[in-house]
Every structure is written in C-alpha cells, then in structure tokens.
Scaffold this active site. Structure first.
Site, PDB file in Angstrom:
ATOM      1  N   GLY A  23       7.835   3.364   1.319  1.00 17.82           N
ATOM      2  CA  GLY A  23       6.682   2.586   1.777  1.00 17.82           C
ATOM      3  C   GLY A  23       6.993   1.107   1.775  1.00 17.82           C
ATOM      4  N   GLY A  28       5.852  -5.959  -0.962  1.00 18.97           N
ATOM      5  CA  GLY A  28       6.863  -5.179  -1.672  1.00 18.97           C
ATOM      6  C   GLY A  28       7.384  -3.981  -0.887  1.00 18.97           C
ATOM      7  N   LYS A  43       9.204  -0.505  -7.076  1.00 18.19           N
ATOM      8  CA  LYS A  43       8.715  -1.540  -6.146  1.00 18.19           C
ATOM      9  C   LYS A  43       9.491  -2.831  -6.355  1.00 18.19           C
ATOM     10  CE  LYS A  43       4.186  -3.406  -4.950  1.00 18.19           C
ATOM     11  NZ  LYS A  43       2.785  -3.037  -5.060  1.00 18.19           N
ATOM     12  N   ASP A 139      -8.437  -4.921  -4.073  1.00 20.84           N
ATOM     13  CA  ASP A 139      -7.788  -4.435  -2.846  1.00 20.84           C
ATOM     14  C   ASP A 139      -7.961  -2.921  -2.709  1.00 20.84           C
ATOM     15  OD1 ASP A 139      -6.535  -4.952  -0.475  1.00 20.84           O
ATOM     16  OD2 ASP A 139      -4.505  -5.037  -1.304  1.00 20.84           O
TER      17      ASP A 139
HETATM   18  N1  LIG Z   1       4.038   5.136  -6.637  1.00 25.27           N
HETATM   19  C1  LIG Z   1       4.263   5.343  -5.349  1.00 25.27           C
HETATM   20  N2  LIG Z   1       4.750   6.529  -4.923  1.00 25.27           N
HETATM   21  C2  LIG Z   1       4.975   6.748  -3.605  1.00 25.27           C
HETATM   22  N3  LIG Z   1       4.738   5.845  -2.633  1.00 25.27           N
HETATM   23  C3  LIG Z   1       4.250   4.644  -2.996  1.00 25.27           C
HETATM   24  C4  LIG Z   1       3.984   4.331  -4.367  1.00 25.27           C
HETATM   25  N4  LIG Z   1       3.491   3.076  -4.421  1.00 25.27           N
HETATM   26  C5  LIG Z   1       3.444   2.636  -3.161  1.00 25.27           C
HETATM   27  N5  LIG Z   1       3.900   3.561  -2.304  1.00 25.27           N
HETATM   28  C6  LIG Z   1       3.983   3.434  -0.837  1.00 25.27           C
HETATM   29  O1  LIG Z   1       4.411   2.132  -0.514  1.00 25.27           O
HETATM   30  C7  LIG Z   1       3.418   1.462   0.278  1.00 25.27           C
HETATM   31  C8  LIG Z   1       3.385   0.006  -0.117  1.00 25.27           C
HETATM   32  O2  LIG Z   1       3.055  -0.088  -1.487  1.00 25.27           O
HETATM   33  P1  LIG Z   1       2.035  -1.167  -1.999  1.00 25.27           P
HETATM   34  O3  LIG Z   1       0.730  -1.013  -1.289  1.00 25.27           O
HETATM   35  O4  LIG Z   1       1.960  -1.106  -3.488  1.00 25.27           O
HETATM   36  O5  LIG Z   1       2.776  -2.474  -1.506  1.00 25.27           O
HETATM   37  P2  LIG Z   1       2.175  -3.894  -1.329  1.00 25.27           P
HETATM   38  O6  LIG Z   1       3.219  -4.794  -0.749  1.00 25.27           O
HETATM   39  O7  LIG Z   1       1.617  -4.290  -2.650  1.00 25.27           O
HETATM   40  O8  LIG Z   1       1.014  -3.627  -0.279  1.00 25.27           O
HETATM   41  P3  LIG Z   1      -0.104  -4.598   0.271  1.00 25.27           P
HETATM   42  O9  LIG Z   1       0.296  -4.845   1.690  1.00 25.27           O
HETATM   43  O10 LIG Z   1      -1.364  -3.770   0.184  1.00 25.27           O
HETATM   44  O11 LIG Z   1      -0.110  -5.818  -0.573  1.00 25.27           O
HETATM   45  C9  LIG Z   1       2.118   2.206  -0.001  1.00 25.27           C
HETATM   46  O12 LIG Z   1       1.209   2.121   1.079  1.00 25.27           O
HETATM   47  C10 LIG Z   1       2.610   3.629  -0.203  1.00 25.27           C
HETATM   48  O13 LIG Z   1       2.773   4.237   1.063  1.00 25.27           O
END
Ligand SMILES: Nc1ncnc2c1ncn2[C@@H]1O[C@H](COP(=O)(O)OP(=O)(O)OP(=O)(O)O)[C@@H](O)[C@H]1O
Length: 352
Positions: A23, A28, A43, A139
C-alpha cells in the site's frame, strides 16, 4: 515495544522491493515482511521533509494506547541509519481496506457483514475517545479501515491522530481528508471528538450506499448532502446499495443506522451523539433484530444450510481459476478480487 534492527528489515523486505509493497499513502509506503516468524507490515516514510513527523506522531500515539482488538497493533519500530527516519512495524492486514471492499470488490458485502463492520469501527472509535488519554483520530475513512485474516475491521493510520488531553499537546492545524472532514473543524480550537463522529457518520453512509464520498459526476456531489436530504424525505430505500437486496428483517436496522448517520453528520456539532451513545444504539438495534420468533429462526437455518452447500460447490468450481486483479500488479496479493468473492460467498453462507 520491540526495537528492530534496520538491516533486519532491509533483508526481510528484499531491500524494500516493489514486490513486497502492499500500500501507498500520501506520507508512507507499506511493505509486507516475515519477521519473528509471522507476516508483518512495515511503514516507511516517503522522501519528503514532513512525512517523518507524521510517522513519529503515529508511533507516539499508537505506543500510548493499550492493545485493542479493533485498532491496528504496533509491534515495534526501527531507524533508518542513512537519514535517522523511523519506521513502523505493525500487524499485517491481509484482506485490504473497507474502501477496496466497497468500491473495488466484484461482489458487494452482505448486509449482516456491513452491520458487523459498523459496530467494530464504532467500538474502535469508542476505545480512542473514552480511553486515557483521549485520542482523536482525525482521519477516519474507509481507506483507513483494514481487515485482518478473519475479516475483522481495524482502524489504522494514526499519522494525524492527536492525544487530546495531554498537557504537552498543542492543538495542531485542522487536518483530515476531504469528503470525511468535519466542515465545522475550521481552526485548531474547534478540535473535538465530534470531528471523528462526523467522519464516522460519513463512513456509515458510504457502507450503506457504496457511493463515493465525493462524486463529481452526481448532484449533489457530497454523500452527506445527498443522503441527508433523502433521509429527511424518508426515502431510505434509495440510499441503500441497489446491487444487493435489503432483507426484510434488516430494513429497520438499516433505517435506524441511517438515522444515527444523519445525526453524526449534523451541521450543529451539539446535536451529534457521542461515540459511546452510538455504540449502545447500534448494539441495541442488532439485539432487536436477533429476537425473532422461533419459526423464522428455523426457516433461516434451513436457508443457511442450503447456501452453505452452494458456497461449497462454488468453492470447488472456482478456487482453482481465481485470478488476481489489481491496478498495477504491485498490489496483487493485497487486493485480490478472488479472495473477496470467496469471502462474500462464505459470509453469505455462514455469517448471516
Ligand atoms: N498494517 C497493514 N497491513 C496491510 N496493509 C496496510 C497496513 N497499513 C497500511 N496498509 C496499506 O497501505 C495503505 C497506506 O497506508 P496508510 O494509510 O497508513 O498510509 P498513509 O501515508 O499514512 O496514508 P494517508 O494518505 O491516509 O496519510 C493503506 O491504504 C493500506 O492499503
């Protein structure tokens, strides 16, 4: 909390190979890796000056929380030697996000599963709001609700979360995701648990309708404006996902949940319920639903048995030929249409 050796993470992810990417968010990249004999998610911040602050905030909030079955578990952290950026190691959620399930899966989730998801997400938010310290997630959206191997929903992505009653916490600038963001949350001083209640209400509307929260091809584009007008006119059926019929015995539960959703997205913050009130309300309307006359239960068991036979037959015929579907091939085993379809049939058979 475990401190992982960075080189161990580099090894476990094949040097952050794109084949391990599951993801990508706005700050991240998330990889899967085998660590401590189990699959974990890792992450890593995107290369931008501010992204590591969000990850550090996520670590700070998650490590201050006790374990909860409806919130993603933090397993540990690590530090990249080259730039001192922190990395998060958390439990791996193999069944993708609620967003994928609602908007990408070939078959929509059955109504009882949707009710289960409402309650699990509501309990996650209740845990945050009623805990010590109080946490405001800021969020809540379908992309941040992930499914574990048993299809239990868990709240993830604490990058914007705030420890509300911490004396050291200065209210940060208002933030969130358009479509889910409370329109009343315009300045730091307007931060409150009711901002999360608004976003939770939007998620409820999204689960029931499967409509995108902002859809510019429709008028009104906002799911809130569209659904609230229909709820006010008692045109409940028009909101419900038309791809899957609403069983008669569930229509009052869904009607009830829509009223809850409408109060969550009220433009008057004072009129919004607390999350504790919402959990009680939802649990009560589910209890009402299961108090059925004996003959209905017998009839439903019969139907269920029949569906199980159909599911078994479907599994035998289709499992071997299930194809993975993804936009770019990278997320192949994260969002598997086959897996979702299989789950759908099994859920229909066993979980009603
Ligand atoms: N623990 C996990 N297990 C599997 N997939 C995950 C996990 N955490 C996140 N993902 C995948 O990764 C994607 C991005 O993670 P996350 O939303 O935490 O990133 P972000 O950069 O913080 O996002 P945002 O754009 O909302 O700030 C999620 O939409 C999900 O598809």
């Amino acid at each position: 909390m475990v401190g992982f050796d960075y080189d161990e993470l580099v090894n476990a992810t094949g040097s952050f190979s794109p084949t391990r990417l599951v993801g990508k968010g706005s700050h991240g990249m998330v990889y899967k890796a085998m660590l401590l004999n189990k699959m974990v998610a890792l992450k890593k911040p995107l290369q931008h000056r501010d992204n590591h602050y969000k990850l550090e905030n996520e670590i700070c909030v998650l490590s201050s929380l006790p374990k909860n079955q409806h919130v993603i578990s933090l397993l540990g952290t690590s530090q990249d030697h080259s730039n001192n950026n922190k990395l998060i190691v958390m439990e791996f959620m193999p069944n993708g996000s609620l967003h994928d399930l609602l908007h990408l899966a070939p078959t929509p989730p059955p109504w009882p599963k949707r009710v289960e998801i409402f309650i699990q997400v509501a309990r996650a938010v209740q845990f945050l709001h009623e805990g010590k310290p109080t946490v405001i997630h800021r969020d809540i959206k379908s992309e941040n609700i992930l499914f574990d191997s048993d299809w239990n929903a868990k709240l993830a992505d604490f990058g914007l979360a705030v420890l509300f009653d911490s004396p050291s916490q200065v209210s940060p600038p208002a933030a969130g995701t358009i479509g889910y963001l409370d329109p009343c949350y315009t300045t730091p001083s307007k931060l409150s648990t009711k901002n999360d209640v608004f976003s939770f209400g939007v998620v409820l509307l999204e689960i029931i309708s499967c409509r995108k929260v902002i859809d510019v091809s429709k008028s009104p584009a906002s799911i809130v404006d569209w659904a609230v007008a229909l709820i006010e006119e008692e045109r409940i059926d028009e909101i419900c996902d038309a791809r899957i019929g609403l069983p008669m015995d569930m229509s009052s539960t869904i009607r009830h949940i829509l009223y809850v959703a409408a109060s969550c997205v009220s433009s008057n913050v004072e009129n919004r319920p607390t999350i504790g009130g919402i959990v009680t309300e939802m649990e009560n309307c589910v209890i009402e639903r299961v108090r059925l006359p004996i003959w209905i239960s017998m009839w439903r068991n019969l139907v269920r048995r029949k569906k199980k036979d159909i599911a078994k037959k479907w599994q035998q015929e289709n499992c071997a030929t299930v194809l993975e579907q993804s936009d770019d091939g990278v997320l192949g085993d994260h969002v598997s249409s086959g897996k979702l379809l299989l789950w759908q049939v099994l859920a229909d058979a066993g979980k009603e």
